[in-house]
Design an enzyme around this catalytic site. Sequence first.
Site, PDB file in Angstrom:
ATOM      1  N   CYS A 297       5.759 -13.978   2.294  1.00 22.42           N
ATOM      2  CA  CYS A 297       6.495 -13.240   1.262  1.00 22.42           C
ATOM      3  C   CYS A 297       7.199 -14.235   0.347  1.00 22.42           C
ATOM      4  O   CYS A 297       7.351 -15.408   0.682  1.00 22.42           O
ATOM      5  CB  CYS A 297       7.542 -12.332   1.892  1.00 22.42           C
ATOM      6  SG  CYS A 297       6.850 -10.887   2.713  1.00 22.42           S
TER       7      CYS A 297
ATOM      8  N   CYS B 267      13.192  -6.953   7.972  1.00 21.47           N
ATOM      9  CA  CYS B 267      11.728  -6.819   7.961  1.00 21.47           C
ATOM     10  C   CYS B 267      11.197  -6.055   9.176  1.00 21.47           C
ATOM     11  O   CYS B 267      11.525  -6.345  10.320  1.00 21.47           O
ATOM     12  CB  CYS B 267      11.070  -8.199   7.925  1.00 21.47           C
ATOM     13  SG  CYS B 267       9.272  -8.132   7.814  1.00 21.47           S
TER      14      CYS B 267
ATOM     15  N   ARG C  58      -6.285   7.358   4.418  1.00 19.39           N
ATOM     16  CA  ARG C  58      -5.603   6.177   3.889  1.00 19.39           C
ATOM     17  C   ARG C  58      -5.697   5.022   4.885  1.00 19.39           C
ATOM     18  O   ARG C  58      -5.648   5.246   6.095  1.00 19.39           O
ATOM     19  CB  ARG C  58      -4.110   6.475   3.685  1.00 19.39           C
ATOM     20  CG  ARG C  58      -3.795   7.244   2.429  1.00 19.39           C
ATOM     21  CD  ARG C  58      -2.492   8.013   2.577  1.00 19.39           C
ATOM     22  NE  ARG C  58      -2.699   9.229   3.343  1.00 19.39           N
ATOM     23  CZ  ARG C  58      -1.715  10.029   3.770  1.00 19.39           C
ATOM     24  NH1 ARG C  58      -0.466   9.743   3.515  1.00 19.39           N
ATOM     25  NH2 ARG C  58      -1.999  11.115   4.457  1.00 19.39           N
TER      26      ARG C  58
ATOM     27  N   CYS D  38      13.156 -10.707   4.139  1.00 17.48           N
ATOM     28  CA  CYS D  38      14.236  -9.744   4.329  1.00 17.48           C
ATOM     29  C   CYS D  38      14.648  -9.763   5.794  1.00 17.48           C
ATOM     30  O   CYS D  38      13.797  -9.716   6.684  1.00 17.48           O
ATOM     31  CB  CYS D  38      13.752  -8.342   3.988  1.00 17.48           C
ATOM     32  SG  CYS D  38      12.984  -8.235   2.370  1.00 17.48           S
TER      33      CYS D  38
ATOM     34  N   ASP E  72      13.423   0.840  10.658  1.00 17.36           N
ATOM     35  CA  ASP E  72      12.540   0.894  11.829  1.00 17.36           C
ATOM     36  C   ASP E  72      13.195   0.316  13.083  1.00 17.36           C
ATOM     37  O   ASP E  72      14.249  -0.303  13.014  1.00 17.36           O
ATOM     38  CB  ASP E  72      11.235   0.139  11.539  1.00 17.36           C
ATOM     39  CG  ASP E  72      10.319   0.941  10.624  1.00 17.36           C
ATOM     40  OD1 ASP E  72      10.350   2.182  10.699  1.00 17.36           O
ATOM     41  OD2 ASP E  72       9.579   0.318   9.834  1.00 17.36           O
TER      42      ASP E  72
ATOM     43  N   ARG F  36       7.960  -5.967   9.934  1.00 17.82           N
ATOM     44  CA  ARG F  36       6.902  -6.783  10.540  1.00 17.82           C
ATOM     45  C   ARG F  36       7.407  -8.174  10.868  1.00 17.82           C
ATOM     46  O   ARG F  36       6.664  -9.146  10.791  1.00 17.82           O
ATOM     47  CB  ARG F  36       5.691  -6.869   9.610  1.00 17.82           C
ATOM     48  CG  ARG F  36       5.047  -5.542   9.377  1.00 17.82           C
ATOM     49  CD  ARG F  36       3.630  -5.617   8.846  1.00 17.82           C
ATOM     50  NE  ARG F  36       3.228  -4.251   8.539  1.00 17.82           N
ATOM     51  CZ  ARG F  36       3.258  -3.721   7.323  1.00 17.82           C
ATOM     52  NH1 ARG F  36       3.586  -4.458   6.286  1.00 17.82           N
ATOM     53  NH2 ARG F  36       2.931  -2.468   7.136  1.00 17.82           N
TER      54      ARG F  36
ATOM     55  N   LYS G 237       4.451   8.964   9.252  1.00 20.37           N
ATOM     56  CA  LYS G 237       5.757   9.223   8.639  1.00 20.37           C
ATOM     57  C   LYS G 237       6.111  10.699   8.728  1.00 20.37           C
ATOM     58  O   LYS G 237       5.250  11.551   8.599  1.00 20.37           O
ATOM     59  CB  LYS G 237       5.737   8.800   7.178  1.00 20.37           C
ATOM     60  CG  LYS G 237       5.570   7.300   6.991  1.00 20.37           C
ATOM     61  CD  LYS G 237       5.458   6.953   5.527  1.00 20.37           C
ATOM     62  CE  LYS G 237       5.172   5.505   5.302  1.00 20.37           C
ATOM     63  NZ  LYS G 237       3.804   5.083   5.703  1.00 20.37           N
TER      64      LYS G 237
ATOM     65  N   ASP H 146       9.393   6.404   9.859  1.00 18.56           N
ATOM     66  CA  ASP H 146       8.051   6.006  10.282  1.00 18.56           C
ATOM     67  C   ASP H 146       8.103   6.037  11.809  1.00 18.56           C
ATOM     68  O   ASP H 146       8.811   5.238  12.423  1.00 18.56           O
ATOM     69  CB  ASP H 146       7.735   4.597   9.746  1.00 18.56           C
ATOM     70  CG  ASP H 146       6.258   4.452   9.408  1.00 18.56           C
ATOM     71  OD1 ASP H 146       5.455   5.253   9.926  1.00 18.56           O
ATOM     72  OD2 ASP H 146       5.922   3.535   8.643  1.00 18.56           O
TER      73      ASP H 146
ATOM     74  N   ARG I 136      -3.636   5.070  10.066  1.00 12.94           N
ATOM     75  CA  ARG I 136      -2.868   6.056  10.798  1.00 12.94           C
ATOM     76  C   ARG I 136      -3.157   7.457  10.282  1.00 12.94           C
ATOM     77  O   ARG I 136      -2.808   8.444  10.894  1.00 12.94           O
ATOM     78  CB  ARG I 136      -1.385   5.740  10.645  1.00 12.94           C
ATOM     79  CG  ARG I 136      -0.567   6.251  11.756  1.00 12.94           C
ATOM     80  CD  ARG I 136       0.800   5.629  11.751  1.00 12.94           C
ATOM     81  NE  ARG I 136       0.772   4.202  11.935  1.00 12.94           N
ATOM     82  CZ  ARG I 136       1.551   3.346  11.256  1.00 12.94           C
ATOM     83  NH1 ARG I 136       2.369   3.778  10.346  1.00 12.94           N
ATOM     84  NH2 ARG I 136       1.500   2.071  11.514  1.00 12.94           N
ATOM     85  N   TYR I 137      -3.750   7.540   9.098  1.00 16.07           N
ATOM     86  CA  TYR I 137      -4.105   8.818   8.497  1.00 16.07           C
ATOM     87  C   TYR I 137      -5.594   8.771   8.180  1.00 16.07           C
ATOM     88  O   TYR I 137      -6.128   7.716   7.856  1.00 16.07           O
ATOM     89  CB  TYR I 137      -3.335   9.025   7.191  1.00 16.07           C
ATOM     90  CG  TYR I 137      -1.833   8.957   7.325  1.00 16.07           C
ATOM     91  CD1 TYR I 137      -1.131   9.993   7.936  1.00 16.07           C
ATOM     92  CD2 TYR I 137      -1.122   7.869   6.833  1.00 16.07           C
ATOM     93  CE1 TYR I 137       0.247   9.938   8.041  1.00 16.07           C
ATOM     94  CE2 TYR I 137       0.260   7.810   6.933  1.00 16.07           C
ATOM     95  CZ  TYR I 137       0.945   8.841   7.537  1.00 16.07           C
ATOM     96  OH  TYR I 137       2.291   8.785   7.642  1.00 16.07           O
TER      97      TYR I 137
HETATM   98  C1  PLP Z   1       2.991   4.479   4.923  1.00 14.24           C
HETATM   99  C2  PLP Z   1       1.606   4.320   5.313  1.00 14.24           C
HETATM  100  C3  PLP Z   1       0.582   4.879   4.524  1.00 14.24           C
HETATM  101  C4  PLP Z   1       0.848   5.605   3.232  1.00 14.24           C
HETATM  102  O1  PLP Z   1       1.553   6.768   3.381  1.00 14.24           O
HETATM  103  P1  PLP Z   1       1.888   7.642   2.097  1.00 14.24           P
HETATM  104  O2  PLP Z   1       2.765   8.714   2.633  1.00 14.24           O
HETATM  105  O3  PLP Z   1       0.601   8.126   1.552  1.00 14.24           O
HETATM  106  O4  PLP Z   1       2.579   6.737   1.132  1.00 14.24           O
HETATM  107  C5  PLP Z   1      -0.711   4.721   4.944  1.00 14.24           C
HETATM  108  N1  PLP Z   1      -1.009   4.056   6.080  1.00 14.24           N
HETATM  109  C6  PLP Z   1      -0.053   3.529   6.847  1.00 14.24           C
HETATM  110  C7  PLP Z   1      -0.452   2.821   8.094  1.00 14.24           C
HETATM  111  C8  PLP Z   1       1.285   3.623   6.491  1.00 14.24           C
HETATM  112  O5  PLP Z   1       2.222   3.068   7.256  1.00 14.24           O
END
Ligand code: PLP
Length: 355
Positions: A112, A119, A103, A116, A280, A121, A324, A317, A99-100
Site C-alpha cells: 500500500c 488494516c 462477484r 493503516c 473487522d 488484511r 456483508k 463483514d 463470497r458471492y
Molecule cells: C465486499 C466484497 C464484495 C463486494 O460487495 P458489494 O456489496 O457488491 O460491494 C465482493 N466480494 C468480496 C469477497 C467482498 O468482501
Amino acid sequence: MAEKNSWKWQLANRITTADELAKLIKLSPAEKADIEKSLELFRMAITPYYASLMDKDDPHCPIRMQMIPSALERIRGEFDLDDPLGEVKYNPAPNVVRRYPDRALLLVTMQCAAYCRHCTRRRVVGSTDCTITREQLRQALEYIHKTPEIRDVLISGGDPFIMETDALEEIIAAVRAIPHVEVIRIGTRVPVMLPMRIDKELTDMLKKYHPIWVNTHFNHPKELTPEALKACEKLVDAGIPVGNQTVLLKGINDDAKILKKLFLGLVKHRVRPYYLFQCDLSVGISHFRTPVEKGIEIMHSLTSSISGYAVPKYAIDLPVGGGKVTLGYNYVVSKDDKELVLENYLGKLYRYPAR
Ligand SMILES: *Cc1c(COP(=O)(O)O)cnc(C)c1O
C-alpha cells in the site's frame, strides 16, 4: 519542492521508523519505544504528504491514530480472529476471494502507499512477497474465465494504484477481455494517501476499460484536502464513478457530526459514500472497535439530517466468509397483516397500509 509532487518521490521517502517520526511530531521516549515494539507486528509507512496532515502535539489526532503504531496493537482481543473474513478458506484460485456468486475479489498486490493501523488484511498486507506473480495471475484469470456467473471483478490488495501504470494495465486488460465480466471495480486508498498518483497517465489508461468503478477510503474530514479531492475529481472526470468506504473507528470518527462533515464533503466533490464498515475482528485492532449499537445510532442521526445519497450503508463483514450484512435503525414500530406503524425522521408515528 517539485519532487514532492511526484508520487514516486513520496513512496521512496515514506516515514518508516520512530526516529524519522520524532523529527515531525512530538514523541516521548516511552512513546518511541512503544512504536518500535509494535513495529515488529505490523509495519509502518506514511507518505510525507499524509504525514504533513498530522498534528504535532496531539496524540489523538485522527491522522496520527490511523498511522502510528500503538501498544494496544499487541493485545489480542477476546473476539479477535487471525483470518476474520475467511479469505484463506474461500480461495477458489490464487489471489481470488469469492463470497458471492456474481462477484469476485482479485488481490493483485500486498503493498500500500501507507499502512493503516486498522488494516483488515494486516495478516498479509505489507509483506515483502508483494505483487501477484504471472503464474498466480494466469490461474486467477483462468478461474474467472471458467466461471460465467462472475460479472463484477473487484481488483484490490494492498493498493492496485501503487503499481506502475503498465503493470496494472496488463491486469485490467486481461480481466476486461473476459466476455462475461461486466464491471471492473478497483479498491484504493491512494486518493487519500498519495493523491499525486492520480495522474493523467493513470486516468487515460483506466478510461480505455470502462465500465470501471473505484472505491476509495476516507475516514475523517481532515483528509478532505484540496489535493485529495482533486484526485477524486480527476477519476470522476474520466467517467469513473467513485464511491467511498469508511471504517467506523473509535476515537477517530465514531461521531455523527464528524461523519456528516466527511460525507457531505465527499458528495460535494462527486464521491458517493457507499459503506460505513464496522471494524473487522482482525487481531490487534480491538481498541478501534465501536459498539454496534453506537453505529446504528450514528446511522439514525445521519438519516434524519442529510440527503440519502450522502448516507452510506452501515455494514458488518461477517466472520469466516459470511459476506456483508447491512444494519440500520428500525423505523418499523409495529406491523401486522393490515398495517404498519412507521416512525419518520422526526420521531413522529404514521400508519401505512400493509398491502
Ligand atoms: C465486499 C466484497 C464484495 C463486494 O460487495 P458489494 O456489496 O457488491 O460491494 C465482493 N466480494 C468480496 C469477497 C467482498 O468482501
